[in-house]
Design a protein around this motif. Structure first.
Motif, PDB file in Angstrom:
ATOM      1  N   ILE A  38       0.872  -1.175   0.000  1.00  0.00           N
ATOM      2  CA  ILE A  38       0.000   0.000   0.000  1.00  0.00           C
ATOM      3  C   ILE A  38       0.905   1.220   0.000  1.00  0.00           C
ATOM      4  N   ASN A  39       0.828   1.983  -1.059  1.00  0.00           N
ATOM      5  CA  ASN A  39       1.772   3.068  -1.284  1.00  0.00           C
ATOM      6  C   ASN A  39       1.174   4.391  -0.808  1.00  0.00           C
ATOM      7  N   PHE A  40       1.463   4.748   0.453  1.00  0.00           N
ATOM      8  CA  PHE A  40       0.882   5.974   0.995  1.00  0.00           C
ATOM      9  C   PHE A  40       1.537   7.224   0.413  1.00  0.00           C
ATOM     10  N   ALA A  41       2.673   7.075  -0.208  1.00  0.00           N
ATOM     11  CA  ALA A  41       3.289   8.231  -0.867  1.00  0.00           C
ATOM     12  C   ALA A  41       2.388   8.747  -1.988  1.00  0.00           C
ATOM     13  N   HIS A  42       1.536   7.851  -2.481  1.00  0.00           N
ATOM     14  CA  HIS A  42       0.632   8.192  -3.570  1.00  0.00           C
ATOM     15  C   HIS A  42      -0.247   9.404  -3.224  1.00  0.00           C
ATOM     16  N   PHE A  43      -0.665   9.511  -1.969  1.00  0.00           N
ATOM     17  CA  PHE A  43      -1.480  10.652  -1.522  1.00  0.00           C
ATOM     18  C   PHE A  43      -0.844  11.963  -1.982  1.00  0.00           C
ATOM     19  N   ASN A  44       0.438  12.061  -1.703  1.00  0.00           N
ATOM     20  CA  ASN A  44       1.077  13.355  -1.922  1.00  0.00           C
ATOM     21  C   ASN A  44       1.745  13.463  -3.287  1.00  0.00           C
ATOM     22  N   VAL A  45       1.843  12.360  -4.017  1.00  0.00           N
ATOM     23  CA  VAL A  45       2.186  12.479  -5.435  1.00  0.00           C
ATOM     24  C   VAL A  45       1.029  13.212  -6.124  1.00  0.00           C
ATOM     25  N   PHE A  46      -0.185  12.872  -5.721  1.00  0.00           N
ATOM     26  CA  PHE A  46      -1.381  13.570  -6.215  1.00  0.00           C
ATOM     27  C   PHE A  46      -1.301  15.065  -5.892  1.00  0.00           C
ATOM     28  N   MET A  47      -0.957  15.380  -4.648  1.00  0.00           N
ATOM     29  CA  MET A  47      -0.876  16.787  -4.228  1.00  0.00           C
ATOM     30  C   MET A  47       0.209  17.510  -5.030  1.00  0.00           C
ATOM     31  N   VAL A  48       1.394  16.882  -5.131  1.00  0.00           N
ATOM     32  CA  VAL A  48       2.476  17.507  -5.908  1.00  0.00           C
ATOM     33  C   VAL A  48       2.016  17.688  -7.362  1.00  0.00           C
ATOM     34  N   GLY A  49       1.275  16.712  -7.872  1.00  0.00           N
ATOM     35  CA  GLY A  49       0.755  16.814  -9.233  1.00  0.00           C
ATOM     36  C   GLY A  49      -0.085  18.069  -9.423  1.00  0.00           C
ATOM     37  N   SER A  50      -0.900  18.392  -8.439  1.00  0.00           N
ATOM     38  CA  SER A  50      -1.737  19.588  -8.614  1.00  0.00           C
ATOM     39  C   SER A  50      -0.866  20.845  -8.619  1.00  0.00           C
ATOM     40  N   PHE A  51       0.229  20.842  -7.845  1.00  0.00           N
ATOM     41  CA  PHE A  51       1.131  22.011  -7.875  1.00  0.00           C
ATOM     42  C   PHE A  51       1.907  22.081  -9.188  1.00  0.00           C
ATOM     43  N   VAL A  52       2.270  20.919  -9.728  1.00  0.00           N
ATOM     44  CA  VAL A  52       2.941  20.935 -11.033  1.00  0.00           C
ATOM     45  C   VAL A  52       1.993  21.523 -12.069  1.00  0.00           C
ATOM     46  N   GLY A  53       0.714  21.089 -12.030  1.00  0.00           N
ATOM     47  CA  GLY A  53      -0.279  21.616 -12.960  1.00  0.00           C
ATOM     48  C   GLY A  53      -0.401  23.127 -12.834  1.00  0.00           C
ATOM     49  N   LEU A  54      -0.429  23.582 -11.579  1.00  0.00           N
ATOM     50  CA  LEU A  54      -0.498  25.025 -11.309  1.00  0.00           C
ATOM     51  C   LEU A  54       0.697  25.754 -11.925  1.00  0.00           C
ATOM     52  N   GLY A  55       1.885  25.191 -11.712  1.00  0.00           N
ATOM     53  CA  GLY A  55       3.090  25.808 -12.240  1.00  0.00           C
ATOM     54  C   GLY A  55       3.084  25.854 -13.759  1.00  0.00           C
ATOM     55  N   VAL A  56       2.664  24.769 -14.380  1.00  0.00           N
ATOM     56  CA  VAL A  56       2.665  24.721 -15.845  1.00  0.00           C
ATOM     57  C   VAL A  56       1.676  25.742 -16.394  1.00  0.00           C
ATOM     58  N   LEU A  57       0.507  25.831 -15.783  1.00  0.00           N
ATOM     59  CA  LEU A  57      -0.483  26.802 -16.266  1.00  0.00           C
ATOM     60  C   LEU A  57       0.069  28.219 -16.171  1.00  0.00           C
ATOM     61  N   ARG A  58       0.757  28.495 -15.058  1.00  0.00           N
ATOM     62  CA  ARG A  58       1.343  29.837 -14.900  1.00  0.00           C
ATOM     63  C   ARG A  58       2.416  30.094 -15.950  1.00  0.00           C
ATOM     64  N   LEU A  59       3.240  29.073 -16.183  1.00  0.00           N
ATOM     65  CA  LEU A  59       4.284  29.217 -17.209  1.00  0.00           C
ATOM     66  C   LEU A  59       3.664  29.500 -18.572  1.00  0.00           C
ATOM     67  N   LEU A  60       2.505  28.896 -18.805  1.00  0.00           N
ATOM     68  CA  LEU A  60       1.846  29.103 -20.090  1.00  0.00           C
ATOM     69  C   LEU A  60       1.088  30.434 -20.119  1.00  0.00           C
ATOM     70  N   GLY A  61       1.216  31.184 -19.009  1.00  0.00           N
ATOM     71  CA  GLY A  61       0.612  32.507 -18.981  1.00  0.00           C
ATOM     72  C   GLY A  61      -0.835  32.509 -18.539  1.00  0.00           C
ATOM     73  N   VAL A  62      -1.304  31.379 -18.018  1.00  0.00           N
ATOM     74  CA  VAL A  62      -2.680  31.345 -17.518  1.00  0.00           C
ATOM     75  C   VAL A  62      -2.637  31.682 -16.031  1.00  0.00           C
ATOM     76  N   MET A  63      -3.012  32.905 -15.702  1.00  0.00           N
ATOM     77  CA  MET A  63      -2.944  33.368 -14.318  1.00  0.00           C
ATOM     78  C   MET A  63      -4.354  33.324 -13.717  1.00  0.00           C
ATOM     79  N   PRO A  64      -4.431  33.251 -12.384  1.00  0.00           N
ATOM     80  CA  PRO A  64      -5.764  33.333 -11.770  1.00  0.00           C
ATOM     81  C   PRO A  64      -6.439  34.624 -12.189  1.00  0.00           C
TER      82      PRO A  64
END
Lengths: 309, 249
Positions: A38-64
Motif C-alpha cells: 500500500i503506497n501511501f506516498a501516492h497521496f502526496n504524489v497527487f498533491m504535488v501533481g496539482s502544484f505541477v499543474g499550477l506551475g505549468v499553467l502559470r508558465l503558459l501565462g494562464v494566471m488566476p
C-alpha cells in the motif's frame, strides 16, 4: 431547484468527484497488484501533481483571474498541462520507487509501507515549507459554459473531468489488456515468480506500475485544481484516503474495481452529504470502508482468495 | 549418452543455501545435448532447488553452472531464458486469469513477434489440438491435464534448447501421465533437451536416457536409465510395491 433537481445536481457532482477518485485509486491498485504494497506516498504524489499543474499553467501565462481561453488555444493549454503534469508525477513515482523502495524490496514485513508514509510526509513538508501553508488560487482557463440538465446545471469543468478520466481509463485498459508490457504486468501481478521465469524483468514492471499509477495521480491532481479552483499542501490526505477506500471497495489490485469504487465513493460523498450533511460524508465513506473490510474483504470485483501457491 | 554428444548443461560442485539451511551439497550434473535426464528423489531432497538454480531464482553459494559451455550462475533469469532455457513449473503455474493464448504469448516474451512466433504457435497447436480448441479460455478454468499441456506449450514458445520440467506428472491421472510423457518424448525427438524432476520414477525412467538420484541434497546414484531401473536400491525406494520415502532433508 426541486428536490429531484438537487439530487440530479449531486449526481453530477458525485460523478466528477468519482472520476477523480478513480484516477487516484488506480495508482493504489496498480502498485498493490504487483508488490502487495500500500503506497501511501501516492497521496502526496497527487498533491504535488496539482502544484505541477499550477506551475505549468502559470508558465503558459494562464494566471488566476485571466480571461478564459477558447478553441485551439484552450485545448492546447489543457492537453499540454495534462501531459507535462502526468510526466512529472510519473517520474516522481519512479524516483520514489528507485530511491526509497527498491533497497527494501527483499525485506519482509511493513518496512516498505512505513517508508511510503515517511515519503508522503516528506513531500507534504517540502511543499509546505517551500510554497507556504495558504491555499493557492488555481488558474482556470475554462470558459464559463453551462448547460441545463433538467433543473440541474452541467458546467464545462465537469464535462472536462469526465472526458479526461474516461480517456485515461480507456487508454490504461487498452494498455493493460493488449500491449506486451501490459500483459507482462498482469502476469507479474498473478504470479511474479512464474513471470520472471518467462523472462520478464520484474523490476521494469514495477517501474511501469509506479510510473502509470503516479501519472494518473498527477492527472487527478490537475483535475482537482481545475474543479475546485484551488490547491494546497493538505489536499492529498482527504482525497488520498477516499481514493484508497475506493480501491479497497472495488477490490484492491483490480483495475476495473478501482474505477467502479471511485465512482461509488464519489457518488456516496455527494449524495450522502446531501442526505445527511456534508460534514458527515467522511463518516459515511469510512464506515463503508470498515463494512467492506469486515464483510467482503476482497472488495466488489476482487477475488475471494488471492491466488498464491 | 546419445551420439550427438557435447554438454548442454553442467553443474560442477554446486552448493546452495536458504539462510542456514544447506540444500544442494556439492552437486554435479552433466546434461548432454538431445538427452532426457530424470532427477529422482523424495520430498525436500533438493530437486526443486536444482530447477530454481538452473533458472536463476536461487543463486548457488559456490560452484559453477554452465550452459553451452558458458558460466551462467551470475546471469539474470531473463538472460537465461533468452539463451534457451525454459521451465515447465511445478504445479503448472499458469497465469490463472489470463487466456490460454496469452499464456502462450508470455512463454515467447523474450522473442520477437514474427513469422517464427507464428510457426512456434502452430507447432504447439499441432502437438496439442486440445490447447488450440481452448485458446480463448481463461487458463485457471482448464482441467489439470489441459493446464499441463499449456504449461509445456508455453515452454516451447520460448524455442528453448533445454526445458526444465518440475514434476510434470503431478496431480494427473495415470492415463494423462502417459500422454504427457509421450509428448515429452516427441518434443525430445524434435531436438529439445529435457531435464526432468519427477516423483514418478517408473514413468520417468521409462522415457529418460539417464538419471540422477538426489538424497538430502547430494547425488547418491547416477547412470543410464536402464541400469537405474535394475538397481535394487532404486527398485526398493522408488519403484517397489513399498513406497519408501527417503529421509527428508
Amino acid at each position: 431547484m426541486t428536490v429531484a433537481d438537487v439530487y440530479l445536481q449531486q449526481i453530477i457532482n458525485g460523478l466528477s468527484l468519482g472520476a477523480m477518485y478513480a484516477l487516484l485509486a488506480l495508482g493504489f491498485t496498480l502498485v498493490y497488484g504487483i508488490l502487495e504494497l500500500i503506497n501511501f506516498a501516492h497521496f502526496n504524489v497527487f498533491m504535488v501533481g496539482s502544484f505541477v499543474g499550477l506551475g505549468v499553467l502559470r508558465l503558459l501565462g494562464v494566471m488566476p483571474g485571466a480571461p478564459a481561453l477558447a478553441g485551439v488555444a484552450l485545448v492546447a493549454v489543457l492537453l499540454g498541462t495534462l501531459i507535462v503534469t502526468m510526466l512529472a508525477a510519473g517520474l516522481l513515482g519512479v524516483a520514489i520507487e528507485r530511491l526509497a523502495l527498491r533497497p527494501l524490496r527483499n525485506l519482509r514485513g511493513p518496512a516498505a509501507m512505513i517508508t511510503t508514509i515517511g515519503i508522503s510526509y516528506i513531500l507534504l513538508n517540502v511543499v509546505l515549507l517551500s510554497l507556504g501553508a495558504d491555499s493557492k488560487n488555481f488558474p482556470n482557463p475554462l470558459p464559463s459554459w453551462t448547460m441545463p440538465v433538467g433543473g440541474a446545471v452541467l458546467r464545462l469543468r465537469e464535462v472536462l473531468i469526465w472526458l479526461v478520466s474516461l480517456a485515461l481509463m480507456a487508454i490504461l485498459t487498452w494498455f493493460v489488456q493488449f500491449t506486451r508490457l501490459g500483459k507482462a504486468m498482469r502476469a507479474t501481478a498473478q504470479d511474479a515468480e512464474a513471470a520472471r521465469m518467462m523472462g520478464i524483468e520484474v523490476d521494469r514492471i514495477i517501474i511501469a506500475a509506479f510510473f502509470l499509477g503516479s501519472a494518473l495521480a498527477g492527472a487527478g491532481g490537475l483535475m482537482f485544481g481545475l474543479y475546485y479552483n484551488f490547491t494546497s499542501y493538505i489536499i492529498g490526505f482527504t482525497a488520498g484516503l477516499r481514493a484508497f477506500t475506493a480501491a479497497v471497495l472495488g477490490g484492491i489490485g483490480n483495475v476495473p474495481g478501482a474505477m467502479l469504487g471511485g465512482l461509488i465513493i464519489g457518488l456516496i460523498e455527494a449524495l450522502g452529504g446531501q442526505l445527511v450533511s456534508a460534514s458527515w460524508a467522511d463518516v459515511i465513506i469510512f464506515s463503508i470502508l470498515v463494512l467492506v473490510l469486515v464483510f467482503r474483504p476482497a472488495g466488489l470485483l476482487g477475488r475471494v482468495a488471492p491466488n498464491k501457491s | 549418452m546419445p551420439p550427438d554428444s557435447g554438454l548442454l548443461l553442467e553443474f560442477r560442485g554446486v552448493n546452495t543455501h536458504y539462510g542456514d539451511l544447506h540444500v544442494l551439497k556439492d552437486v554435479s550434473y552433466a546434461i548432454g545435448r538431445g538427452e532426457i535426464v530424470a532427477l529422482l528423489g523424495g520430498n525436500a531432497c533438493g530437486k526443486s532447488t536444482t530447477m530454481k538454480t538452473i533458472m536463476g531464482v536461487v543463486r548457488p553459494t559456490s560452484g559453477t553452472v554452465r550452459f553451452e559451455g558458458a558460466p551462467i550462475e551470475r546471469l539474470r533469469t531473463a538472460e537465461r531464458v533468452r539463451r534457451g532455457i525454459a521451465p515447465v513449473l511445478e504445479a503448472r503455474r499458469l497465469f490463472p486469469r489470463m487466456t490460454v493464448l496469452e499464456n502462450l504469448e508470455l512463454g515467447a516474451y523474450t522473442r520477437p513477434r514474427g513469422p517464427e512466433y507464428m510457426e512456434d504457435l502452430e507447432r504447439v497447436f499441432a502437438l496439442f489440438p486440445r490447447v488450440k480448441e481452448r485458446r480463448s479460455q481463461i487458463a485457471g478454468t482448464l482441467s489439470g491435464g489441459e493446464q499441463q499441456m499449456v504449461a509445456i506449450g508455453r515452454a516451447l514458445m520460448a524455442r528453448p534448447r533445454l526445458i526444465c520440467m518440475d514434476e510434470p506428472s503431478m496431480g494427473l491421472s495415470p492415463l494423462l501421465v502417459e500422454q504427457v510423457f509421450d509428448i515429452i518424448q516427441q518434443i525430445n525427438a524434435q531436438g529439445t533437451t529435457i531435464f526432468m524432476v519427477e516423483q514418478n520414477a517408473a514413468m520417468a525412467l521409462a522415457i529418460a536416457h539417464r538419471g540422477y538420484v538426489l538424497q538430502t541434497g547430494q547425488v547418491v546414484l547416477s547412470g543410464e536409465a536402464t541400469s537405474l531401473r535394475e538397481n535394487p536400491a532404486i527398485r526398493e525406494a522408488y519403484l517397489g510395491e513399498l513406497q519408501v520415502t527417503p529421509a527428508a532433508g
